[in-house]
Design a protein around this motif. Sequence first.
Motif, mmCIF file in Angstrom:
data_model
loop_
_atom_site.group_PDB
_atom_site.id
_atom_site.type_symbol
_atom_site.label_atom_id
_atom_site.label_comp_id
_atom_site.label_asym_id
_atom_site.label_seq_id
_atom_site.Cartn_x
_atom_site.Cartn_y
_atom_site.Cartn_z
ATOM 1 N N TYR A 93 -2.803 4.867 14.150
ATOM 2 C CA TYR A 93 -2.796 3.190 14.259
ATOM 3 C C TYR A 93 -2.834 2.379 13.037
ATOM 4 O O TYR A 93 -2.227 1.336 12.902
ATOM 5 N N LYS A 94 -2.998 3.298 11.880
ATOM 6 C CA LYS A 94 -3.119 2.652 10.662
ATOM 7 C C LYS A 94 -1.531 2.091 10.286
ATOM 8 O O LYS A 94 -1.481 1.053 9.333
ATOM 9 N N VAL A 95 -0.677 2.882 10.742
ATOM 10 C CA VAL A 95 0.723 2.496 10.229
ATOM 11 C C VAL A 95 1.151 1.010 10.972
ATOM 12 O O VAL A 95 1.700 0.250 10.185
ATOM 13 N N ALA A 118 2.797 -1.130 -3.573
ATOM 14 C CA ALA A 118 3.832 -1.165 -2.654
ATOM 15 C C ALA A 118 5.103 -1.225 -3.396
ATOM 16 O O ALA A 118 5.782 -2.144 -3.189
ATOM 17 N N HIS A 119 5.551 -0.286 -4.235
ATOM 18 C CA HIS A 119 6.874 -0.545 -4.811
ATOM 19 C C HIS A 119 8.068 -0.553 -3.960
ATOM 20 O O HIS A 119 8.852 -1.241 -4.293
ATOM 21 N N ASP A 136 8.264 -1.407 6.359
ATOM 22 C CA ASP A 136 8.673 -0.277 7.057
ATOM 23 C C ASP A 136 9.097 0.910 5.774
ATOM 24 O O ASP A 136 8.798 1.926 5.964
ATOM 25 N N ALA A 137 9.829 0.305 4.788
ATOM 26 C CA ALA A 137 10.333 1.006 3.741
ATOM 27 C C ALA A 137 9.201 1.622 3.066
ATOM 28 O O ALA A 137 9.063 2.755 2.415
ATOM 29 N N GLU A 138 7.937 0.740 2.997
ATOM 30 C CA GLU A 138 6.771 1.384 2.053
ATOM 31 C C GLU A 138 5.864 2.533 3.063
ATOM 32 O O GLU A 138 5.791 3.523 2.721
ATOM 33 N N LEU A 139 5.997 2.305 4.409
ATOM 34 C CA LEU A 139 5.288 3.076 5.166
ATOM 35 C C LEU A 139 6.177 4.312 5.917
ATOM 36 O O LEU A 139 5.570 5.193 6.575
#
Length: 329
Positions: free
Chosen positions: A308-310, A272-273, A294-297
């Motif tokens: 739902y995974k988010v 997750a850079h 949130d930045a990663e996703l």
Amino acid sequence: MKEFSYQRPSRVRDALALVADEDGARFLGGGTNLVDLMKDGIETPTRLVDVRRLPLDGIDDAPDGSLVIGATTTNSDLAAHPEVRRRYPALSQAVLAGASGQLRNMATVGGNLLQRTRCGYFADASQPCNKRNPGSGCSAIAGEHHNHAILDWTDHCVATHPSDMTVALAAFDAVVRYETRDGSHEIPLSEFYLPVGESPHRETALPPGALITAVTLPAAAASPRSRYRKVRERASYAFANVSVAAALDVDQGIVKGARIALGGLASRPWRAHAAESALRDAPATAGSFRVAADAELSAARPLRDNAYKVGLARNLIEAVLTDLARRAE
């Protein structure tokens, strides 16, 4: 089951020669994935080269302070090793979260790295699957995919990587050592797994006939306060819906550095850079952790039934980082 020959060499060079001499030859470690696939008729090797007698087990300190984990070390021995538990606890926790005790007693570190990225359609020969039969299609996209990828998938495959161990290894910048007939080599785990692309049946950058000999954990990545958490559908054992391996460096309430890797979201362990960058020099608070998640996703592309995974990943990242921040106080 298709007939095959079985050989058990005691030297690495002999094992390499046995695989090089036959196109259908495969290395066999604990067999916890390969043998299952052979029973289903998905894997049909003509020769199995058992590597368990090779001198590749054990966990040792290197002169530079790194920890070297032999490829035939069992998952149980890896999880129980005092130095792993002390310096890289998230790795021990990740291994214990995978499979059952019986399987961990058989499974090897090298075999775990090479287990196939798969879903139920991969093991069902009656259904199209690009991993099993390139060009046939991906049944999961329009079918059952509630536990499939939301990051970096393509129309060619949406399966997620099943390993818990490799998520922690990704967070710790692990390096994979391997041997070929022309010598010894190394590759960072970040480059070991290939993106799905248009060839999902090609999962790693390992050359044909290569034998994994060890995994190295750099001394600089040691994180005694690291943590691994996994959400799964049953408590006994199951692949992750979402998992997080994380370590947090906090000084006077400010994040000085973070290591975060995610499982259950992509075809490979996901470093997750973007989240790590968002956290650098930010307050060690739940608000910062949510912004980082949130930045990663933000790149997530859910399928019909796995959005739902988010939210689950966001909440799990925040919970793990919050726990680590509290421990740092």
